[in-house]
Design a protein around this motif. Structure first.
Motif, mmCIF file in Angstrom:
data_model
loop_
_atom_site.group_PDB
_atom_site.id
_atom_site.type_symbol
_atom_site.label_atom_id
_atom_site.label_comp_id
_atom_site.label_asym_id
_atom_site.label_seq_id
_atom_site.Cartn_x
_atom_site.Cartn_y
_atom_site.Cartn_z
ATOM 1 N N HIS A 1 34.865 26.473 36.658
ATOM 2 C CA HIS A 1 34.389 27.806 37.050
ATOM 3 C C HIS A 1 35.347 28.399 38.072
ATOM 4 O O HIS A 1 35.712 27.746 39.061
ATOM 5 N N LEU A 2 35.754 29.629 37.854
ATOM 6 C CA LEU A 2 36.696 30.294 38.751
ATOM 7 C C LEU A 2 35.972 30.949 39.921
ATOM 8 O O LEU A 2 34.842 31.398 39.790
ATOM 9 N N ARG A 3 36.671 31.028 41.048
ATOM 10 C CA ARG A 3 36.151 31.751 42.198
ATOM 11 C C ARG A 3 37.331 32.314 42.986
ATOM 12 O O ARG A 3 38.481 31.943 42.750
ATOM 13 N N VAL A 4 37.027 33.213 43.905
ATOM 14 C CA VAL A 4 38.055 33.882 44.698
ATOM 15 C C VAL A 4 37.836 33.547 46.171
ATOM 16 O O VAL A 4 36.716 33.646 46.681
ATOM 17 N N ILE A 5 38.917 33.148 46.845
ATOM 18 C CA ILE A 5 38.879 32.889 48.288
ATOM 19 C C ILE A 5 39.665 34.002 48.965
ATOM 20 O O ILE A 5 40.868 34.169 48.728
ATOM 21 N N ASP B 1 46.848 32.006 30.177
ATOM 22 C CA ASP B 1 45.998 33.115 29.752
ATOM 23 C C ASP B 1 45.357 33.805 30.946
ATOM 24 O O ASP B 1 45.298 35.044 31.000
ATOM 25 N N LEU B 2 44.903 33.026 31.912
ATOM 26 C CA LEU B 2 44.291 33.636 33.095
ATOM 27 C C LEU B 2 45.310 34.478 33.852
ATOM 28 O O LEU B 2 45.007 35.607 34.275
ATOM 29 N N LEU B 3 46.528 33.965 34.021
ATOM 30 C CA LEU B 3 47.548 34.725 34.739
ATOM 31 C C LEU B 3 47.869 36.038 34.026
ATOM 32 O O LEU B 3 48.032 37.084 34.669
ATOM 33 N N LEU B 4 47.958 36.004 32.713
ATOM 34 C CA LEU B 4 48.241 37.231 31.967
ATOM 35 C C LEU B 4 47.104 38.233 32.106
ATOM 36 O O LEU B 4 47.341 39.439 32.241
ATOM 37 N N ARG B 5 45.881 37.749 32.093
ATOM 38 C CA ARG B 5 44.737 38.650 32.241
ATOM 39 C C ARG B 5 44.665 39.217 33.655
ATOM 40 O O ARG B 5 44.324 40.390 33.845
ATOM 41 N N LEU B 6 44.993 38.401 34.636
ATOM 42 C CA LEU B 6 45.049 38.904 36.009
ATOM 43 C C LEU B 6 46.146 39.955 36.156
ATOM 44 O O LEU B 6 45.949 40.981 36.819
ATOM 45 N N ALA C 1 43.910 37.335 48.466
ATOM 46 C CA ALA C 1 42.910 36.361 48.025
ATOM 47 C C ALA C 1 43.561 35.400 47.042
ATOM 48 O O ALA C 1 44.560 35.736 46.390
ATOM 49 N N ALA C 2 42.990 34.217 46.935
ATOM 50 C CA ALA C 2 43.472 33.219 45.988
ATOM 51 C C ALA C 2 42.432 33.014 44.902
ATOM 52 O O ALA C 2 41.226 32.947 45.184
ATOM 53 N N VAL C 3 42.881 32.935 43.663
ATOM 54 C CA VAL C 3 42.012 32.600 42.534
ATOM 55 C C VAL C 3 42.079 31.090 42.359
ATOM 56 O O VAL C 3 43.159 30.529 42.147
ATOM 57 N N LEU D 1 37.630 39.209 39.158
ATOM 58 C CA LEU D 1 38.148 38.300 38.144
ATOM 59 C C LEU D 1 37.954 38.913 36.760
ATOM 60 O O LEU D 1 36.975 39.634 36.537
ATOM 61 N N PRO D 2 38.856 38.665 35.827
ATOM 62 C CA PRO D 2 38.639 39.134 34.453
ATOM 63 C C PRO D 2 37.345 38.532 33.898
ATOM 64 O O PRO D 2 37.008 37.376 34.181
#
Length: 249
Positions: A31-35, A63-68, A41-43, A18-19
């Motif tokens: 809070h973000l996590r990854v599955i 913003d999160l999508l652009l950073r990803l 994987a899904a954010v 994750l960024p």
């Protein structure tokens, strides 16, 4: 924070981090996590209760999508994608793993750039110089002023401006298509004669933007071009690939 399911932001390749300092929707920010499931994987984060399309949350999602996207290919979700639980997300990832991998490979190192074309503003002088019909109706309205004459003139001007913009739009579409990896038409927009998104290599995005700006300047009396990007590649992901469940936002 009371949650209402699992909010899904994007699908990425498994193993991608994750960024740093990223956060999700909600207040306080989730809070973000990854599955992870196999090669994808899904954010995700907990979904806040009563999620609505507030500006802060829309910006956090974007913003999160652009950073990803800056870290690798991303299958982006529209704002408001929520699954009942993590098991549902894992099941979807497992069922569509091969399709997700294919989409991520197609989007690798790509960004979306959207171009909209509108009739040029303040172009009446150049229109009169080249359109005999508009000049004739203008002269008629001057010699025999009245409501009907003004309506005919107004309709002719609007139609001619739209026609000129549409022709310029077709020309810029041909030029930009040759510079893009893929092209996708967007929905109709009021007053817009062209709404198209282009899948462009990240390294080519500056040159692509420069081409649009040069065309816009050269044809400013015919068309107004509005450019947005780089964007997450929404237009190059099928609805089936990017669906979990949409909350009412």
């Amino acid at each position: 924070m009371t949650t209402d399911g699992v909010y899904v932001y994007a699908i990425i390749r498994a193993g991608k981090p994750l960024p740093t300092d990223s956060s999700g929707v909600g207040s306080p920010a989730a809070h973000l996590r990854v599955i992870r499931q196999g090669r994808v994987a899904a954010v995700v984060s907990d979904a806040p209760a009563n999620l609505r399309a507030r500006r802060r949350d829309l910006m956090a999602h974007q913003d999160l999508l652009l950073r990803l996207t800056g870290q690798g290919p991303v299958l982006p979700m529209r704002f408001g994608m929520v699954a009942p639980d993590e098991e549902t997300v894992l099941a979807q990832l497992a069922a569509c793993e091969a399709d997700h991998v294919a989409v991520l490979e197609h989007l690798a190192d790509g960004v979306e750039v959207n171009v909209k074309a509108f009739p040029a503003q303040n172009a009446l002088r150049s229109l009169l110089a080249e359109d005999k019909n508009v000049r004739r109706l203008r002269d008629e309205a001057r010699h025999r002023p009245g409501y009907e004459a003004n309506v005919r003139l107004g309709e002719a001007v609007a139609s001619a401006l739209e026609s000129r913009a549409a022709a310029a739009g077709r020309q810029v579409l041909r030029e930009l298509t040759s510079r893009a990896r893929a092209v996708a038409s967007g929905p109709e927009v009021h007053g817009c004669v062209l709404n198209v998104s282009f899948l462009v290599g990240r390294g080519d995005s500056d040159g692509f933007r420069s081409t649009v700006e040069q065309f816009a300047e050269a044809h400013r009396e015919r068309v107004e071009l509005r450019l947005a990007g780089p964007l997450p590649c929404y237009s190059f992901v099928s609805a089936e690939s990017a669906s979990v469940r949409t909350v009412g936002v």
